[in-house]
Structure formats: structure tokens, C-alpha cells
Design a protein around this motif. Structure first.
Motif: not given
Ligand code: MG
Ligand code: GDP
Length: 397
Positions: A102, A125, A128, A134, A170
Motif C-alpha cells: 500500500t 484489499d 484486512r 489506509q 493494490d
Molecule cells: Mg496493504
């Protein structure tokens, strides 16, 4: 990464014997978490080449042969410098948990943006907690647009290709695990990224290498090594480079988004070696000889034997028995000289010679003999350069 190799190159310059250099090299690589298989292959190749080149170029000091070959073999694995294409495209970042994907997405976004392209970060993602937030913050810091897309709806990403120059996808971190690998494969089929880049932290070891092996099966086009600023050993990175023959495009050198740079294998390896490596042995014979070269030969001679032959090769006239003694003195004399004196031995006058003799526990006559032998050596090498090879059966008397 591979910081331990620095020590090996240092030992090489000190004129250690081949076997002990190879042993040090093996220890350095194994403690850098490189797999035993790779270490074995690499060091066997190095040893074989050194033996070959030693007989082909008997006039070169072993240290320069060994450092060049170790350098070349490392370079073979690490590869040539490859410019990352600055064109509109789609790239996908894959890697294990916490490898820096990331952060790297943000770094790349900023990097492309600075070069006039319009990037976008797409986070996929969905596993998580906090991953989405993030990535969003990273995109904000880079000053680029951001989207979140569920992996199962990755076809939505294709619409972004028309709106942005560089689509940075990502992905969630994963280990070698079929279900998740299949998800990655499906995403690849849907998005058809121009580049799939494997993010490998410099501190990943052998266990990581195994997982990376599984990940790389989806097909990778290059590697980005992160955390080069830390004390990483580079084991997994080296194994990936060796197994896949793909270039390392970038390295991450810190936590800030600016901390990314294209990877330059030569600059990196030369940093490890500590000196600039001449790539061709012929070129090496051409370089100017000075007292440092002479000293290098002395070190060599002391660790090689048979001493009479070596001494003869160096133009030093000694009986077999006292050769070792003489070379030991020469080493001590060299070490007692100042930098200035080594660079320009012509400035040696009576008082300097006396000082050096005192400092090295020798006599002024020894110091004079040292200088005389050095001059013989220079003459010999000059002859060599003109193509006459005195050691081919015709030693100097
Ligand atoms: Mg990541
Ligand atoms: P991801 O799980 O693969 O997405 O990894 P992240 O991008 O979340 O990064 C994991 C940790 O590594 C974070 O604390 C980052 O700040 C840190 N990190 C990433 N790249 C680098 C780097 O090049 N140098 C350093 N020192 N830290 C890095």
C-alpha cells in the motif's frame, strides 16, 4: 541488503586464499537468508570461474579476479538496470502481508505524478480491517484519486483505464494459499495488468521466499524491494530474482512517499564492493600500477605460494627460503608509509627512509630494497603490457 558481502570483498582485498574466500562468501549469503541451494550453485560457479581465469590470466592478482567474478555473478542474478516505462498502463502490486504494497502504491502514484502522468490508486484489499482507510490516506498524501473495488467486481477497474494514465491496483497481502491465489489469478484475467509487480521486503527471509514462490506463480513482470533502508538481509529478494529473472524496478528506502528510487544494480553492487570493479581483465592490466598494486601482489604472494615462483614473477630476486621473510618485511614497510609516500615514492629521502625502517622494524637497506623491487615490478608490468609474458616458462633470473 547483502551487507555481509561487504566483509567478503574486504577479505578478498586482503588477499585471502580462494577456499577461505568461498567459505566466507557462503557464510555471508546463508546468514543473509539466501537458500542453501542458491548459495551452493552460486559459489560453485564462482569457484569454477576463478580457477579457469586464474590459469588464463596468471598475471592478475587473485583478489581482482575474485572480486570481479563475485561481482559479475551477483550482477547476473540481480540483472541490468531497467527503466520503468513512463507510459499509460495498468499495474498490479502483489505480495505477502505487510510487505509494503500500500505504501508503495502511494510512492509510485507520486512518482508518476511528478513525471507528468495522471495516476489513480485502486484498493482491492477487502480482508484486512482498515486497509481501505489506509490506502485512501496514502492516495490523499500522494494527491491522487482513490477508489475501492471488491476483488469480485474487479471488472469495474477497467473503466478507470480510460480516465487515468496509470492505474495502480493494490491487492490484499497473502501467503501461499490456493483460495487466495485463485482470487488473484481471476483478478489478473479480468484486469489484464500490463505489469504485475511483486513487492518483496529486504528483510524477508527463507520462509518468505517459499510463500513468494507460490505467489509468483500467477506471473510477475518485476520486483520492488522495500525497506532497503533497514537492516534487511535480502535472502528472499535474491532467490526471487534468481528464480524468475525479472528486473528489480524500484527500491523503497523509507516510510515517506518520496522514499522510492529506480534500482541501479551497478551502483548498488559497487556500494557493497567498496571499490569500482573493472569489468574486463584486459582493462585491468592496462590500469596504472603503483605501490598499492605492488602491495596487493605482495599480499597475494604471501597467501598463494609457491613463493619462489611468485617472487620471481614479481621481479623480486630472492632465495626460496627467505622469500616469505622478505615479503613480510615489505608488507610492514608499506604499512609504515604515509599515503603521500605511497602515492609518490620518489619523495623518499634519507630521513623518511629511516623513519619507515624504524616504524616497520626493518632496516633502511630493507626499505631501499623494497623500493628497488617495486621499480622492477613496474618495469615487469610494462613489459607485460607490451604482450610479453615472462611467466610463460621464462621467469626473470
Ligand atoms: Mg496493504
Ligand atoms: P502492505 O501490507 O503490503 O500493504 O504493507 P504497508 O504498505 O501497509 O506497509 C507495512 C509497513 O512497512 C508500514 O509500516 C510502512 O510504513 C512500512 N514500509 C513500507 N515501505 C517501506 C520502506 O521502504 N522503508 C521502511 N522503513 N518502511 C516501509
Amino acid at each position: 541488503m547483502f551487507e555481509k558481502l561487504r566483509n567478503v570483498f574486504f577479505l578478498i582485498r586482503q588477499g585471502k586464499e580462494l577456499d577461505s574466500i568461498i567459505r566466507e562468501l557462503q557464510i555471508a549469503l546463508i546468514t543473509s537468508d539466501v537458500s542453501v541451494k542458491v548459495v551452493k550453485e552460486l559459489t560453485e560457479r564462482i569457484k569454477k570461474r576463478v580457477v579457469e581465469e586464474r590459469s588464463r590470466y596468471p598475471g592478475l592478482p587473485l583478489s581482482s579476479i575474485v572480486s570481479r567474478i563475485v561481482y559479475e555473478e551477483m550482477k547476473n542474478i540481480i540483472g541490468e538496470r531497467r527503466e520503468y516505462p513512463l507510459i499509460p498502463h495498468t499495474l498490479m502490486l502483489i505480495g505477502l502481508y505487510g510487505s509494503g504494497k500500500t505504501t508503495t502504491a502511494g510512492k509510485l502514484a507520486l512518482w508518476f505524478k511528478k513525471r507528468g502522468l495522471r495516476p489513480v490508486i485502486v484498493e482491492t484489499d477487502d480482508r484486512r480491517p482498515g486497509a481501505r482507510e489506509q490506502a485512501k490516506q496514502v492516495a490523499e498524501r500522494a494527491g491522487v484519486d482513490f477508489f475501492f473495488v471488491e476483488p469480485s467486481r474487479s471488472e469495474e477497474i477497467n473503466a478507470l483505464k480510460k480516465r487515468y494514465d496509470v492505474v495502480i491496483v493494490d491487492t490484499a497481502g497473502r501467503e501461499e494459499n490456493n483460495e487466495r491465489l485463485e482470487e488473484l489469478e481471476r483478478m489478473k484475467i479480468t484486469i489484464v495488468p500490463d505489469k504485475t509487480l511483486l513487492v518483496v521486503p529486504a528483510d524477508a527471509g527463507q520462509t518468505a521466499a517459499r510463500h513468494l514462490e507460490g505467489l509468483a506463480r500467477v506471473g510477475i513482470d518485476g520486483v520492488i524491494i522495500t525497506r532497503m533502508d533497514g537492516s534487511g538481509k535480502g535472502g528472499a529478494a535474491l532467490v526471487v530474482m534468481k528464480e524468475h529473472g525479472v528486473p528489480v524496478y524500484f527500491i523503497g528506502t523509507g516510510e515517506k512517499l518520496e522514499d522510492i528510487e529506480p534500482f541501479d544494480p551497478d551502483r548498488y553492487l559497487q556500494g557493497l564492493v567498496g571499490i569500482k570493479i573493472d569489468v574486463s581483465p584486459k582493462k585491468e592490466l592496462k590500469k596504472d600500477i603503483d605501490l598499492y598494486t605492488f602491495h596487493e601482489y605482495i599480499q597475494q604472494a604471501r597467501s598463494m605460494g609457491p613463493l619462489d615462483r611468485i617472487a620471481a614473477m614479481m621481479g623480486i630476486k630472492v632465495d626460496i627460503g627467505i622469500a616469505e621473510e622478505r615479503l613480510k618485511k615489505y608488507d610492514a614497510i608499506f604499512k609504515s608509509m604515509t599515503e603521500q609516500e605511497r602515492r609518490n615514492p620518489d619523495i623518499l629521502n634519507e630521513s623518511r627512509i629511516n623513519r619507515i625502517a624504524r616504524g616497520s622494524g626493518t632496516t633502511p637497506a630493507d626499505v631501499r630494497a623494497f623500493i628497488k623491487d617495486y621499480k622492477n615490478f613496474v618495469r615487469l608490468v610494462k613489459k607485460l603490457k607490451r604482450g610479453r609474458l615472462p611467466w610463460r616458462g621464462r621467469f626473470i633470473s
